[in-house]
Design an enzyme around this catalytic site. Structure first.
Site, PDB file in Angstrom:
ATOM      1  N   ASP A   1       3.760  -8.853  -5.348  1.00 51.18           N
ATOM      2  CA  ASP A   1       2.733  -9.472  -4.967  1.00 51.18           C
ATOM      3  C   ASP A   1       2.957 -10.772  -4.188  1.00 51.18           C
ATOM      4  OD1 ASP A   1       1.034  -7.281  -5.261  1.00 51.18           O
ATOM      5  OD2 ASP A   1       0.220  -8.051  -7.088  1.00 51.18           O
TER       6      ASP A   1
ATOM      7  N   ASP B   1      -4.597   1.094  -4.207  1.00 53.39           N
ATOM      8  CA  ASP B   1      -3.675   0.549  -5.205  1.00 53.39           C
ATOM      9  C   ASP B   1      -3.139   1.610  -6.193  1.00 53.39           C
ATOM     10  OD1 ASP B   1      -2.169  -1.289  -6.493  1.00 53.39           O
ATOM     11  OD2 ASP B   1      -3.436  -2.859  -6.059  1.00 53.39           O
TER      12      ASP B   1
END
Length: 258
Positions: free
Chosen positions: A80, A19
């Protein structure tokens, strides 16, 4: 980075997602390839998932997808996903708008990742769950489940395990599906498959309307190569019927369904 990669290899890790929270976006063009280099030096095959382009998109930086595909096996592009249908729809619309940028590098070994399946959690109805599975399959998206397998309801499990959906998703061509038409607010997506098959999704995103009835010609679906075509409903595998290339296909699509 080198120590992390070696540690993952010693742990016999198969899948690594890197990430980018709190990282400097300007350094990602160097950082992500470097970590991939260290993963490869371990000589252990590990799937490398990157969030590289997603952070660049939010900073108004145009990702170099050719370079990203050279170093990553899959990558997150966009927001997301949340456990609701609006989030699914928003991601689908973004992918439709970005098809030309994303499809050129999409295929075996390098995949655009619209984020996980939320099928079986709390936010989707049965029809909406079918719609997400169908759309992720036609996008040839990585199918990453987020549901608790200890408590999943059987009807959601059947969606996730549907052999026809999995076959469409994992077709060896690896083509990314494309939105080809809009008819009466119904979106029609198409994806070429091996052996001259084609998969379609008829997607009606409006969650508040009544069932949409539509007619579309086979020519508008791009089906003109042969005289006759057999149509199957992929979730059930049932034959819908045989249609001549000069005829129309009629169907009904439920609100927020496919």
């Amino acid at each position: 980075m080198e120590l992390d990669a070696q540690t993952f290899a010693e742990w016999t890790v198969d899948y690594v997602k890197l990430d980018g929270c709190y990282a400097d976006v300007k350094r990602m063009d160097d950082g992500y390839p470097l970590f991939g280099y260290y993963l490869n030096r371990t000589n252990r095959p590990m799937v490398y998932s990157c969030s590289w382009p997603a952070y660049q998109v939010f900073e108004k930086i145009n990702p170099n997808y050719t370079r990203i595909a050279e170093y990553c096996n899959l990558w997150r592009n966009y927001d997301d996903i949340d456990d609701n249908f609006d989030s699914v729809h928003g991601i689908v619309e973004w992918y439709a708008s970005q098809y030309d940028n994303l499809s050129a590098v999409h295929g075996p070994g390098s995949w655009n990742d619209p984020d996980m399946l939320i099928v079986g959690n709390y936010g989707l109805s049965y029809g909406q769950a079918q719609a997400q599975m169908a759309l992720w399959s036609i996008l040839a998206a990585p199918l990453i489940m987020s549901v608790d397998l200890r408590t999943i309801e059987p009807w959601f499990r059947e969606i996730l395990q549907n052999k026809n959906m999995l076959a469409i998703n994992q077709d060896s061509i690896g083509a990314m599906g494309k939105r080809i038409l809009k008819v009466n607010d119904v979106e029609i997506w198409s994806k070429p498959l091996v052996d001259d098959f084609t998969a379609f999704v008829f997607f009606y995103p409006d969650p508040y309307g009544t069932p949409a009835r539509l007619s579309v010609s086979l020519k508008d679906l791009g089906l003109v190569r042969y005289r006759n075509y057999n149509f199957y409903e992929s979730f059930t595998g049932n034959l819908i019927g045989q249609f001549n290339y000069t005829s129309n296909f009629y169907t009904v699509v439920n609100p927020s369904g496919s």
